[in-house]
Design a protein around this motif. Structure first.
Motif, PDB file in Angstrom:
ATOM      1  N   SER A   1       0.824  -1.209   0.000  1.00 17.46           N
ATOM      2  CA  SER A   1       0.000   0.000   0.000  1.00 17.46           C
ATOM      3  C   SER A   1       0.863   1.265   0.000  1.00 17.46           C
ATOM      4  N   THR A   2       2.015   1.220   0.634  1.00 17.99           N
ATOM      5  CA  THR A   2       2.912   2.386   0.645  1.00 17.99           C
ATOM      6  C   THR A   2       3.406   2.691  -0.763  1.00 17.99           C
ATOM      7  N   TYR A   3       3.788   1.645  -1.477  1.00 17.16           N
ATOM      8  CA  TYR A   3       4.246   1.814  -2.859  1.00 17.16           C
ATOM      9  C   TYR A   3       3.110   2.374  -3.717  1.00 17.16           C
ATOM     10  N   GLY A   4       1.884   1.879  -3.514  1.00 19.82           N
ATOM     11  CA  GLY A   4       0.740   2.335  -4.288  1.00 19.82           C
ATOM     12  C   GLY A   4       0.431   3.806  -4.052  1.00 19.82           C
ATOM     13  N   LYS A   5       0.642   4.285  -2.810  1.00 18.95           N
ATOM     14  CA  LYS A   5       0.304   5.671  -2.473  1.00 18.95           C
ATOM     15  C   LYS A   5       1.447   6.641  -2.773  1.00 18.95           C
ATOM     16  N   ARG A   6       2.701   6.219  -2.488  1.00 17.34           N
ATOM     17  CA  ARG A   6       3.812   7.175  -2.528  1.00 17.34           C
ATOM     18  C   ARG A   6       4.911   6.821  -3.527  1.00 17.34           C
ATOM     19  N   GLY A   7       4.763   5.681  -4.209  1.00 19.26           N
ATOM     20  CA  GLY A   7       5.704   5.335  -5.256  1.00 19.26           C
ATOM     21  C   GLY A   7       6.980   4.673  -4.770  1.00 19.26           C
ATOM     22  N   LYS A   8       7.916   4.460  -5.715  1.00 16.62           N
ATOM     23  CA  LYS A   8       9.122   3.691  -5.429  1.00 16.62           C
ATOM     24  C   LYS A   8      10.094   4.401  -4.505  1.00 16.62           C
ATOM     25  N   SER A   9       9.901   5.707  -4.281  1.00 18.56           N
ATOM     26  CA  SER A   9      10.792   6.412  -3.352  1.00 18.56           C
ATOM     27  C   SER A   9      10.513   6.003  -1.906  1.00 18.56           C
ATOM     28  N   ALA A  10       9.305   5.487  -1.633  1.00 17.70           N
ATOM     29  CA  ALA A  10       8.926   5.101  -0.269  1.00 17.70           C
ATOM     30  C   ALA A  10       9.060   3.604  -0.031  1.00 17.70           C
ATOM     31  N   CYS A  11       8.751   2.783  -1.049  1.00 17.32           N
ATOM     32  CA  CYS A  11       8.858   1.322  -0.892  1.00 17.32           C
ATOM     33  C   CYS A  11       8.827   0.697  -2.279  1.00 17.32           C
TER      34      CYS A  11
END
Length: 562
Positions: A348-358
């Motif tokens: 869900s982190t990747y889905g919301k904030r992209g590859k910079s977060a996860c």
């Protein structure tokens, strides 16, 4: 015209008055007032009474009728036993006796208090009497609340109607016992929820099964109507009823009281008490639901998300699957155009904030189902067939791993709390600098926005970490409980929400060793209830190569093929 008007004899009795003795009963008030009217030449009388109404409440049926008659100029005299029968609210009683009755030409008599509006001197002490009556109501209210709390703390039921699924042990008893007619329905409702059904789905199922709903069931048994009764639809269930039942601890044998109160002894509007003021007494009666099923249902309810409109069933793993790196949950991605074997989980982190977060941590749902099913079969088989070896292995492993995980979590939590404190201090200093002109308004808005975002993220993460830490501290290995569950499920053909939550506490999915490779190894860590994680050390002992082959390392690294 005046001779044709009615002389009203009015009585009122509250539950508090009733406890003080028979002298205040409605029957005795009627006899008393009729005797007074006859002896003093009052004819054309009408007795009206409100039984069971507090003196601080003027929203009473008989009293409202009297006011309507006064407004139509039909009343000559209003006679009560004493001023407290009219009411115990100082200002309201004063308004009636000092302003309303004289304005409407109504003679008012309070016999025992010697009050007669025709005799001016008899009204001199009315304000004092009204004030004393209100003090009495206030004092009585405090005493009643204290008594109710004492009863609640002893585990006594305060309500008259038993909850659905139970009946009174005897007609005049407060004790409840399971109702043989409705208790199976309650158990059916909890089983449906444990299997993944939501309140609205359960309501539809019970409606289709033509099961009489609680309000109609009570009406058919007692003849008493309750709020929301609709006798034209006896088999219609609504989701709010189901929701309340699924959250009611009465079904695991506990009594929860003092959930509601009134704003004051004057204002009877019901309000909910905060949880700290509610009273929960455990094990007061026979439960209808086991603690195990209750826990499963609460977890299903906590993590349940509504399925898309085009999907029949909700996410089977809802609330169980998490990213091994950022700790946030994985979301199940599925669309109307996708085939079922194409549904996949993604961080869900990747889905919301992209590859910079996860990173995606992408995993097909069908692959996860197979891995979990195989491992669950493997572990439960070992627990059943080799109880002693299983218990020895779990106890030895749990002590080391649990301590390591608790220490790591505590370290993370301390760092997060420290950073939260730093952010509060930074924001305060930034505000002061802005006020003093050291920082421009634009700089203040930009920096404060960043600080607020970080603070909000910490406020969400800290309770999650704290809860996880508490669960770990309380999760000392209970091998016996796990073995007993394993014995109950000798054949596991498919995964169900109930089965998953009965055995599994959490599933952590790692990233693939090689990006964009469907054949690259991916770590899947399954944390079981009561025993924590297991590893390949069990494989040799179990000697089940066709199942154990799926587990290739201590961290349960699964090679998933496209």
């Amino acid at each position: 015209m005046a001779s044709q008007k009615i002389n009203i004899l009015y009585g009122r009795l509250s539950q508090e008055d009733e406890r003080q003795g028979e002298s205040n009963s409605i029957h005795n008030q009627k006899l008393f007032l009729e005797k007074y009217a006859k002896e003093n030449g009052f004819e054309n009388t009408l007795f009206l009474a409100d039984d069971g109404y507090s003196g601080t409440n003027f929203d009473r049926p008989a009293w409202k009728k009297i006011v309507e008659m006064i407004e139509r100029d039909e009343v000559a005299t209003l006679i009560v036993k004493d001023l407290s029968r009219l009411g115990r609210e100082y200002l309201q009683v004063g308004q009636y006796t000092e302003l309303y009755f004289p304005e409407k030409g109504v003679r008012f008599i309070a016999v025992n208090d010697g009050v007669d509006s025709l005799v001016e001197s008899s009204n001199d002490f009315n304000p004092i009497r009204n004030w004393a009556n209100e003090l009495h109501a206030k004092d009585t209210s405090k005493k009643v609340r204290a008594i109710k709390r004492m009863q609640a703390e002893r585990g006594e039921r305060l309500g008259g109607k038993p909850p659905y699924g139970y009946k009174k042990r005897a007609v005049d008893s407060k004790d409840i016992i399971p109702d043989e007619n409705t208790a199976p329905v309650v158990q059916h409702i909890f089983e449906l929820c444990a299997s993944g059904k939501g309140p609205s789905q359960i309501a539809r199922i019970l409606t289709n099964e033509q099961i009489v709903n609680p309000s109609n069931q009570y009406y058919q048994e007692t003849g008493a109507a309750v709020t929301g009764l609709d006798t034209t639809r006896p088999y219609t269930w609504v989701q709010s009823t189901i929701k309340k039942m699924l959250e009611n601890p009465v079904y695991i044998g506990h009594t929860l009281s003092m959930q509601k109160t009134t704003l004051s002894y004057k204002n009877k509007k019901a309000v909910y008490n905060p949880e700290s003021e509610q009273v929960l007494v455990k094990n007061t009666h026979e439960p209808l639901i086991s603690q195990e099923i209750w826990n499963i249902v609460q977890e299903v309810r906590q993590h349940k998300r509504r399925a898309p409109k085009h999907m029949e069933e909700p996410n089977l793993f809802s609330g169980l699957v998490y990213c091994a790196d950022c700790g946030k949950y994985l979301v199940l991605c599925r669309t109307e155009k996708m085939r079922e074997n194409q549904y996949y989980f993604r961080c869900s982190t990747y889905g919301k904030r992209g590859k910079s977060a996860c990173t995606p941590h992408q995993l097909r749902e069908m692959d996860l189902k197979q891995v979990v099913l195989d491992d669950l079969r493997r572990v439960t088989h070992f627990a059943r067939m080799k109880e002693r070896q299983f218990a020895a292995y779990i106890n030895q492993k749990n002590t080391i791993e649990l301590r390591r995980e608790i220490n790591a979590l505590q370290k993370d939590l301390d760092a997060m709390r420290r950073r939260s404190g730093e952010l509060s201090a930074l924001f305060k200093r930034l505000y002061e600098d802005n006020v003093l002109g050291r920082v421009t308004n634009e700089q203040f808005r930009m920096l404060s926005s960043d600080y607020n975002a970080e603070q909000k993220a910490l406020e969400e993460a800290i309770p999650e970490k704290e809860s996880r830490l508490e669960n770990l501290k309380a999760s000392a290995a209970n091998v016996d409980a796990f073995i007993e569950k394993a014995k109950r499920y000798t054949t596991i053909d498919e995964l169900t929400p109930e089965l998953l939550r009965l055995f599994i506490q959490r599933i952590e999915v790692g990233e693939r060793g090689k990006k964009h490779s469907h054949s690259s190894g991916q770590s899947i860590r399954i944390i079981y209830r009561d025993i924590g994680t297991t590893d390949s050390a069990m494989d040799a002992a179990e000697q089940q190569p066709h199942i154990a082959a799926a587990i290739t390392s201590k961290d349960d690294i699964i090679r998933l093929l496209a």
